[in-house]
Design an enzyme around this catalytic site. Structure first.
Site, mmCIF file in Angstrom:
data_model
loop_
_atom_site.group_PDB
_atom_site.id
_atom_site.type_symbol
_atom_site.label_atom_id
_atom_site.label_comp_id
_atom_site.label_asym_id
_atom_site.label_seq_id
_atom_site.Cartn_x
_atom_site.Cartn_y
_atom_site.Cartn_z
ATOM 1 N N ASP A 90 0.821 -1.207 0.000
ATOM 2 C CA ASP A 90 0.000 0.000 0.000
ATOM 3 C C ASP A 90 0.860 1.265 0.000
ATOM 4 O OD1 ASP A 90 -2.276 1.636 0.340
ATOM 5 O OD2 ASP A 90 -2.103 1.541 2.522
ATOM 6 N N GLU B 253 3.872 -7.940 7.318
ATOM 7 C CA GLU B 253 2.621 -8.598 6.992
ATOM 8 C C GLU B 253 2.709 -9.712 5.956
ATOM 9 O OE1 GLU B 253 -0.533 -5.798 6.285
ATOM 10 O OE2 GLU B 253 -0.473 -5.143 8.371
ATOM 11 N N TYR C 221 -6.171 -3.047 13.077
ATOM 12 C CA TYR C 221 -7.068 -1.962 12.673
ATOM 13 C C TYR C 221 -8.477 -2.142 13.233
ATOM 14 C CZ TYR C 221 -3.278 -0.140 9.927
ATOM 15 O OH TYR C 221 -2.067 0.414 9.563
ATOM 16 N N GLU D 181 1.404 -0.977 14.030
ATOM 17 C CA GLU D 181 0.490 -0.157 13.219
ATOM 18 C C GLU D 181 -0.877 -0.186 13.854
ATOM 19 O OE1 GLU D 181 0.092 -1.032 9.010
ATOM 20 O OE2 GLU D 181 2.260 -1.246 8.792
HETATM 21 C C1 GCB Z 1 -1.220 -2.250 6.751
HETATM 22 C C2 GCB Z 1 0.058 -2.152 5.992
HETATM 23 C C3 GCB Z 1 0.359 -0.732 5.550
HETATM 24 C C4 GCB Z 1 -0.910 -0.074 5.046
HETATM 25 C C5 GCB Z 1 -1.919 -0.024 6.180
HETATM 26 C C6 GCB Z 1 -3.240 0.626 5.751
HETATM 27 O O1 GCB Z 1 -1.460 -3.158 7.476
HETATM 28 O O2 GCB Z 1 1.159 -2.675 6.697
HETATM 29 O O3 GCB Z 1 1.344 -0.780 4.560
HETATM 30 O O4 GCB Z 1 -0.671 1.203 4.539
HETATM 31 O O5 GCB Z 1 -2.191 -1.320 6.597
HETATM 32 O O6 GCB Z 1 -3.402 1.812 5.943
HETATM 33 O O7 GCB Z 1 -4.068 -0.087 5.196
#
Ligand code: GCB
Length: 600
Positions: free
Chosen positions: A179, A414, A471, A506
């Site tokens: 991403d 990941e 997330y 993250e």
């Molecule tokens: C993740 C990835 C990262 C993305 C992020 C997102 O898990 O490691 O590269 O940018 O999510 O914002 O979706």
């Protein structure tokens, strides 16, 4: 590998500047076609990604090879020197030509490579340097892409009954399993450096602490028969220790330790001399250790406050930009942070030297992003990734081993560890051993785990530190922070039973700067603050959570697609580094959290 430096015995000539450049029309590949290049060449800046330097989608979305060239003359005064041509990073594959002759190839877009120019270039005589650069990503490159099939971010779905037919009329393009925009080209500096004919090849410094003294085990690799001597100087320039011989142990009486900001990141310098050659490497004395639930720096439990970042800025793309690096260091400190991860690839070397000096701790990551994403096959047994992954780890450690700021290696971001747990475990555990065996300082080793079924995943728990990207409240349980906190607690209960420290590498929410709501819903600045505040209150209750790295330091560019409007907007700062409310929230939080002893 030593960074090119100017000193009494060595010179550095910069080849940065305006080069000639053109895109392949798809018919030349890695072959240099002089007539084609001279008919099509235009100006391009080096270092910088080429994609956003011109105003046409054909640059932005180019797939495959491009060509760079420039002429250069090494001044006559360097006639008796050894000349080395060094590229700091070319993304992702480079084939280098001198006066039309291929002289070197390199795979991998984020680490340096070099070649001795003896017999290829004569000081005082002009030569033509050309570089063919390929930006294709697939299942044998790092980061990983799909040549055909489902794009992980963006959409490759033609929406017509005949998918096979769509493959014929859709133009070939990169389908990244990652991403961030696939910024390509000569992204970092190009230099020729000189050394005497007998020279210092490498210096390895391994610090430790003995009571009040600092110990440095050193090893110097050389080419030639001269004798090695080493002298250590304090930051104030006072000689504090000396030794002779290519390897040995140095004791520094009453040593000052390197400690993360806001404590003192004290640096010593080791001046190595070898016949006519000389090189000075700065280093810090600090220890790093994982002990049960704790991550210890200098024997004290450290708390990681910081970010996942990117090398990303307008126009430059992923191109080296020292002013942004300095600004980012300033912002890291402004927010009261003490660390970052080089998500999702090794950064420019200058950033690590800055981090050493400023006292910012680094988790140093390889470009292994997206292994197993976007495919239903077992990536570990299907694709040929292992040997390139080993090369990247070897070169990363060779480059960054002496930096006191680097406290942990991240082998990947990941990978799929969930669908083929046994072969994943075999892959990651053996790569973990490999990484440990290469690091002279034997720092902790990890990889960063994707939101997955953590009960099925057998690999993450085997690492020195459990690093998870989560997330809850954004991609999962979107907008529902009560449920998100509940899910966090179920997962944290699981990890607490494993005797390892955990870093949330993250977590985050896309946030549009200036979009305000009284009732905090997704994409608003208020939601970003609520998301972090609610999540942090849960993380704070767990002593084994030794770090929080919000995603992301700043907004960054990505491939176009239905998920992304003008890139990824999870930054605490905008792409041009203006604070969102989230940045003020973390500044307020982190300036109250100490580096050491936050969690007992
Ligand atoms: C993740 C990835 C990262 C993305 C992020 C997102 O898990 O490691 O590269 O940018 O999510 O914002 O979706």
């Amino acid at each position: 590998m030593l960074y090119p430096r100017i000193n009494e015995r060595r010179s550095v000539l910069s080849l940065d500047g305006v080069w000639r450049f053109c895109l392949d029309d798809g018919t030349h590949g890695d072959r240099i076609d002089e007539a084609y290049i001279s008919a099509n060449a235009e100006n391009i800046s080096v270092p910088a990604s080429y994609n956003d330097q011109k105003d046409d989608l054909k640059y932005r979305e180019h797939y495959g090879w491009v060509y760079y060239e420039r002429k250069f003359t090494v001044p006559k005064v360097f006639k008796n020197e050894r000349l080395v041509l060094r590229f700091d990073a070319v993304t992702h594959y480079a084939k280098v030509y001198i006066d039309g002759k291929p002289v070197m190839e390199h795979k991998g877009g984020f680490l340096p490579f070099e070649i001795e120019l003896d017999g290829l270039v004569e000081a005082g005589k002009e030569f033509l340097l050309q570089v063919a650069v390929d930006n294709k990503v697939n299942h044998s490159t790092l980061p990983v892409g799909n040549e055909e099939g489902t794009a992980f971010f963006g959409s490759d779905n033609a929406g017509v009954p005949s998918v096979e037919a769509a493959k014929v009329w859709r133009k070939k393009r990169n389908l990244p399993n990652f991403d961030f925009f696939n910024y390509s080209g000569i992204n970092r500096s190009v230099r020729i450096y000189t050394t005497p004919k007998s020279y210092i090849k490498d210096i390895v410094l391994v610090p430790s602490v003995d009571g009040k003294d600092g110990i440095v085990d050193y090893r110097v690799e050389t080419c030639g028969k001269e004798k090695v001597s080493i002298e250590v100087f304090s930051r104030e320039g006072v000689s504090v220790a000396k030794a002779e011989g290519a390897s040995g142990r140095i004791r520094i009486k009453d040593a000052k330790l390197w400690n993360p900001y806001p404590e003192d990141p004290y640096l010593y310098s080791a001046r190595v001399t070898f016949g006519e050659d000389e090189y000075t490497e700065r280093f810090g004395i600090r220890t790093v250790k994982v002990d049960g639930h704790r991550f210890l720096i200098n024997g004290k439990p450290f708390f990681f406050k910081g970010f996942g970042k990117h090398e990303d800025s307008a126009v430059h793309g992923r191109g080296f930009d020292l002013a942004y690096d300095v600004k980012d260091m300033s912002l890291i400190k402004w927010m009261g942070a003490n660390s970052f991860r080089t998500s999702h690839y090794p950064y420019a070397e200058e950033m690590y030297y800055l981090a050493d000096e400023e006292g910012v701790v680094i988790i140093d990551e390889t470009p292994a992003v997206g292994i197993g994403a976007g495919t239903v096959q077992d990536p570990y047994t299907t694709f040929d990734i292992r040997s390139h992954h080993e090369d990247v780890i070897r070169d990363l450690i060779a480059r960054d081993k002496n930096h006191p700021s680097v406290v942990m290696w991240s082998m990947a971001n990941e990978p799929d560890t969930e669908h083929y747990p046994e072969s994943a475990k075999e892959y990651w555990c053996s790569l973990y051993d490999f990484t440990h065996s290469l690091d002279p300082q034997d720092r902790p080793v990890t990889f960063v785990c994707c939101q997955n079924n953590y009960e099925t995943d057998l690999s993450t728990r085997e690492m020195d530190v459990v690093c998870i990207n989560r997330y809850y409240g954004w991609y999962n349980l979107s907008g529902d922070m009560d449920a998100a906190c509940h899910a966090w607690n179920i997962e944290l209960d699981f990890w607490e039973k494993i005797d390892k420290p955990l870093i949330v590498t993250e977590y985050g929410a896309d946030t549009l700067p200036g979009f305000h709501l009284t009732a905090a819903e997704m994409f608003s600045e208020e939601f970003q603050v609520m998301y972090y505040d609610r999540t942090n209150s849960e993380l704070d209750k767990r002593a084994f959570v030794v770090g929080e790295h919000p995603w992301n330091f700043a907004d960054f560019n990505t491939i176009q697609g239905v998920f992304r409007a003008d890139g990824n907007r999870k930054g605490l700062l905008t792409r041009d580094r203006r604070p969102k409310m989230g940045a003020h929230y973390f500044r307020n939080r982190w300036t109250k959290i100490p580096n050491f002893g936050f969690k007992k």
